[in-house]
Design a protein around this motif. Structure first.
Motif, PDB file in Angstrom:
ATOM      1  N   HIS A  88     -28.313 -19.036 -15.562  1.00 12.49           N
ATOM      2  CA  HIS A  88     -27.715 -19.113 -16.900  1.00 12.49           C
ATOM      3  C   HIS A  88     -26.776 -17.916 -17.138  1.00 12.49           C
ATOM      4  O   HIS A  88     -25.684 -18.080 -17.688  1.00 12.49           O
ATOM      5  CB  HIS A  88     -28.804 -19.161 -17.965  1.00 12.49           C
ATOM      6  N   GLU A  91     -23.599 -18.537 -15.346  1.00 10.73           N
ATOM      7  CA  GLU A  91     -22.761 -19.495 -16.072  1.00 10.73           C
ATOM      8  C   GLU A  91     -22.052 -18.829 -17.252  1.00 10.73           C
ATOM      9  O   GLU A  91     -20.880 -19.118 -17.522  1.00 10.73           O
ATOM     10  CB  GLU A  91     -23.607 -20.663 -16.579  1.00 10.73           C
ATOM     11  N   LEU A  92     -22.769 -17.947 -17.950  1.00 10.14           N
ATOM     12  CA  LEU A  92     -22.143 -17.233 -19.061  1.00 10.14           C
ATOM     13  C   LEU A  92     -20.989 -16.359 -18.585  1.00 10.14           C
ATOM     14  O   LEU A  92     -19.928 -16.304 -19.219  1.00 10.14           O
ATOM     15  CB  LEU A  92     -23.177 -16.377 -19.799  1.00 10.14           C
ATOM     16  N   GLU A  93     -21.201 -15.664 -17.472  1.00  2.64           N
ATOM     17  CA  GLU A  93     -20.131 -14.829 -16.921  1.00  2.64           C
ATOM     18  C   GLU A  93     -18.943 -15.685 -16.485  1.00  2.64           C
ATOM     19  O   GLU A  93     -17.792 -15.282 -16.623  1.00  2.64           O
ATOM     20  CB  GLU A  93     -20.650 -14.002 -15.742  1.00  2.64           C
ATOM     21  N   GLU A  94     -19.235 -16.863 -15.960  1.00  3.25           N
ATOM     22  CA  GLU A  94     -18.152 -17.753 -15.536  1.00  3.25           C
ATOM     23  C   GLU A  94     -17.346 -18.209 -16.754  1.00  3.25           C
ATOM     24  O   GLU A  94     -16.111 -18.279 -16.701  1.00  3.25           O
ATOM     25  CB  GLU A  94     -18.743 -18.962 -14.810  1.00  3.25           C
ATOM     26  N   LYS A  95     -18.043 -18.520 -17.852  1.00  7.26           N
ATOM     27  CA  LYS A  95     -17.341 -18.925 -19.075  1.00  7.26           C
ATOM     28  C   LYS A  95     -16.536 -17.776 -19.677  1.00  7.26           C
ATOM     29  O   LYS A  95     -15.545 -18.002 -20.355  1.00  7.26           O
ATOM     30  CB  LYS A  95     -18.335 -19.454 -20.104  1.00  7.26           C
ATOM     31  N   ASN A  96     -16.994 -16.556 -19.432  1.00  4.81           N
ATOM     32  CA  ASN A  96     -16.286 -15.381 -19.950  1.00  4.81           C
ATOM     33  C   ASN A  96     -15.100 -14.983 -19.079  1.00  4.81           C
ATOM     34  O   ASN A  96     -14.487 -13.945 -19.314  1.00  4.81           O
ATOM     35  CB  ASN A  96     -17.241 -14.201 -20.106  1.00  4.81           C
ATOM     36  N   GLY A  97     -14.822 -15.758 -18.066  1.00  2.03           N
ATOM     37  CA  GLY A  97     -13.617 -15.522 -17.286  1.00  2.03           C
ATOM     38  C   GLY A  97     -13.830 -14.844 -15.944  1.00  2.03           C
ATOM     39  O   GLY A  97     -12.872 -14.336 -15.365  1.00  2.03           O
ATOM     40  N   GLU A 100     -13.855 -17.130  -9.689  1.00  7.92           N
ATOM     41  CA  GLU A 100     -14.664 -18.127  -9.001  1.00  7.92           C
ATOM     42  C   GLU A 100     -15.348 -17.545  -7.763  1.00  7.92           C
ATOM     43  O   GLU A 100     -16.478 -17.903  -7.445  1.00  7.92           O
ATOM     44  CB  GLU A 100     -13.804 -19.321  -8.593  1.00  7.92           C
ATOM     45  N   VAL A 103     -18.305 -15.564  -8.899  1.00 12.50           N
ATOM     46  CA  VAL A 103     -19.371 -16.467  -9.324  1.00 12.50           C
ATOM     47  C   VAL A 103     -20.100 -17.027  -8.099  1.00 12.50           C
ATOM     48  O   VAL A 103     -21.333 -17.087  -8.054  1.00 12.50           O
ATOM     49  CB  VAL A 103     -18.804 -17.600 -10.210  1.00 12.50           C
TER      50      VAL A 103
END
Length: 142
Positions: A88, A91-97, A100, A103
């Motif tokens: 989770h 995923e939050l870090e991925e949404k924050n930009g 890839e 990630v």
């Protein structure tokens, strides 16, 4: 015919490995159901509901195996809470930009830490995966 037989063997092997009890009970249920249906065959022939004579014992066995494995198919396979938390956070870090590649590396770290923990200590209580993710995340940012 041989393709179906080989596919059936693979499916049955997987079911026996993953849910041996349900598969065995399903086969037993199918044999018992076949006996009960054959016992009441004259009653079924009077009503012409279905032509029971066309159903073989293996049809009932397959039905029993499917019925007894339904709970296993519906059961949600989940990770330990720490692994879920780590994924989770990723995923939050991925949404924050987050990149890839970063990630993917974080996910790889989580997987490697989980595998290492399973090898060292197969109990789910001792999984410091979230600490590994936090450390790896700090290393990538810094």
């Amino acid at each position: 015919m041989s393709e179906w037989l080989s596919l059936f063997r693979v499916v049955l092997d997987n079911l026996m490995l993953r849910n041996g009890k349900g598969t065995s009970l399903g086969a037993l249920l199918g044999v018992m159901l076949s006996g009960v249906v054959n016992l009441f065959n004259p009653v079924f022939q009077k009503f012409k509901i279905i032509d029971i004579e066309k159903l073989a014992t293996y049809h009932f066995i397959a039905f029993g195996i499917i019925v007894m494995n339904i709970p296993w198919f519906k059961k949600k396979q989940s990770f330990s809470p720490r692994i879920e938390e780590a994924l989770h956070l990723i995923e939050l870090e991925e949404k924050n930009g987050m990149n890839e590649i970063q990630v993917a590396l974080l996910r790889k770290e989580v997987i490697n830490a989980a595998i290492a923990n399973i090898r060292e200590n197969p109990t789910p209580q001792n999984e410091p995966v979230s600490e590994v993710v936090s450390t790896a995340n700090e290393n990538m940012k810094g």
